[in-house]
Structure formats: C-alpha cells, structure tokens
Design a protein around this motif. Structure first.
Motif, mmCIF file in Angstrom:
data_model
loop_
_atom_site.group_PDB
_atom_site.id
_atom_site.type_symbol
_atom_site.label_atom_id
_atom_site.label_comp_id
_atom_site.label_asym_id
_atom_site.label_seq_id
_atom_site.Cartn_x
_atom_site.Cartn_y
_atom_site.Cartn_z
ATOM 1 N N THR A 1 43.421 -45.390 18.589
ATOM 2 C CA THR A 1 42.354 -44.309 18.102
ATOM 3 C C THR A 1 43.268 -42.956 17.605
ATOM 4 O OG1 THR A 1 42.264 -43.358 20.351
ATOM 5 C CG2 THR A 1 40.388 -45.017 19.684
ATOM 6 N N ILE A 2 42.644 -42.132 16.937
ATOM 7 C CA ILE A 2 43.140 -40.981 16.656
ATOM 8 C C ILE A 2 42.364 -39.936 16.932
ATOM 9 C CG2 ILE A 2 44.891 -41.868 15.015
ATOM 10 C CD1 ILE A 2 42.917 -41.057 12.702
ATOM 11 N N VAL A 3 42.889 -38.619 16.987
ATOM 12 C CA VAL A 3 42.100 -37.480 17.291
ATOM 13 C C VAL A 3 42.217 -36.502 15.888
ATOM 14 C CG1 VAL A 3 41.321 -35.564 18.562
ATOM 15 C CG2 VAL A 3 42.129 -37.554 19.903
ATOM 16 N N ILE A 4 40.908 -36.236 15.525
ATOM 17 C CA ILE A 4 40.969 -35.446 14.378
ATOM 18 C C ILE A 4 39.900 -34.262 14.717
ATOM 19 C CG2 ILE A 4 40.389 -34.970 11.761
ATOM 20 C CD1 ILE A 4 41.045 -38.053 11.381
ATOM 21 N N TYR B 1 38.603 -44.288 15.376
ATOM 22 C CA TYR B 1 39.533 -45.345 15.305
ATOM 23 C C TYR B 1 40.691 -45.013 14.426
ATOM 24 C CZ TYR B 1 35.956 -47.734 18.000
ATOM 25 O OH TYR B 1 35.117 -47.975 19.176
ATOM 26 N N ALA B 2 41.772 -45.586 14.366
ATOM 27 C CA ALA B 2 42.978 -45.383 13.830
ATOM 28 C C ALA B 2 42.772 -45.929 12.323
ATOM 29 C CB ALA B 2 44.179 -45.996 14.205
ATOM 30 N N GLU C 1 27.350 -37.546 9.830
ATOM 31 C CA GLU C 1 28.529 -36.949 10.481
ATOM 32 C C GLU C 1 28.465 -37.593 11.872
ATOM 33 O OE1 GLU C 1 30.820 -32.895 12.027
ATOM 34 O OE2 GLU C 1 30.179 -32.912 9.793
ATOM 35 N N ASN C 2 27.391 -37.480 12.563
ATOM 36 C CA ASN C 2 27.349 -37.943 14.032
ATOM 37 C C ASN C 2 27.174 -39.466 14.093
ATOM 38 O OD1 ASN C 2 27.427 -35.414 15.007
ATOM 39 N ND2 ASN C 2 25.318 -35.100 14.932
ATOM 40 N N ASN C 3 27.186 -40.373 13.177
ATOM 41 C CA ASN C 3 27.137 -41.777 13.181
ATOM 42 C C ASN C 3 28.089 -42.326 12.377
ATOM 43 O OD1 ASN C 3 24.465 -41.536 14.686
ATOM 44 N ND2 ASN C 3 23.637 -40.944 12.781
ATOM 45 N N CYS C 4 29.175 -41.538 12.367
ATOM 46 C CA CYS C 4 30.448 -42.113 11.461
ATOM 47 C C CYS C 4 30.822 -43.599 11.836
ATOM 48 C CB CYS C 4 31.369 -41.166 11.664
ATOM 49 S SG CYS C 4 33.085 -41.689 10.598
ATOM 50 N N TYR C 5 30.711 -44.570 11.336
ATOM 51 C CA TYR C 5 31.449 -45.980 11.371
ATOM 52 C C TYR C 5 32.590 -45.846 12.278
ATOM 53 C CZ TYR C 5 32.954 -50.627 10.766
ATOM 54 O OH TYR C 5 33.793 -51.950 10.787
ATOM 55 N N TYR C 6 33.732 -44.970 11.891
ATOM 56 C CA TYR C 6 35.020 -44.795 12.672
ATOM 57 C C TYR C 6 34.908 -44.139 14.015
ATOM 58 C CZ TYR C 6 36.496 -46.963 8.256
ATOM 59 O OH TYR C 6 36.655 -47.546 7.079
#
Length: 88
Positions: free
Chosen positions: A11-14, A20-21, A44-49
């Motif tokens: 994972t990554i934090v943005i 997920y990365a 935005e709240n249901n992003c696949y990633y």
C-alpha cells in the motif's frame, strides 16, 4: 482477486489515505475515470484502490476546515466546552 490477496498487496499513503500501490498516479489514468465533468464513476469514498476506508471527521465538507482557526459554531461550542472544563 480475492479479499485475502488484496490484503497482502503493498500500500501507499496519499494525502493521509491508504491506497493499494498499483493505483495510478492520477485518477485520470484509472479505468473508472470518465472525464473532467463526470469524474470517477465509483466516487471518491468507493475508490477501487482504497486499502482502508477513510476516517470521517466532523469537519468533512466544511468550507472552513482548511483555514485556521475554524469559525464554525460547532467548533466554537467544542472549544467553549473544553475551556469551561479546564477552568473548573
């Protein structure tokens, strides 16, 4: 891809939200992005990633949330309650 496989992915934090990365660097590169006017069809709240759901705060959607100090009535009530609690 099963849920257990997704959990094992890096994972990554943005902007304080964990994704997920393999997320594209921009939403415009995502399969679910339609165009500038429509935006993401998932929202935005249901992003696949999304690796975890973003935490909601009382300041979500507040036009003054980015400014300091906050000038909304609810924030002043909270500050007043904290100040009265300290003075007792």
């Amino acid at each position: 891809m099963s849920q257990s496989q997704k959990r094992q992915k890096k994972t990554i934090v943005i902007e304080g939200i964990r994704y997920y990365a393999d997320r594209p660097s921009s939403c415009k590169g995502c399969y679910f992005w339609k165009n500038k006017k429509v935006g993401c069809v998932l929202g935005e709240n249901n992003c696949y990633y999304l690796a975890e759901t973003p935490k909601k705060t009382k300041c979500d959607g507040c036009p003054y949330a980015k400014g300091r100090p906050c000038v909304t009535v609810s924030c002043y009530k909270d500050l007043d309650a904290m100040a009265r609690g300290r003075n007792r």
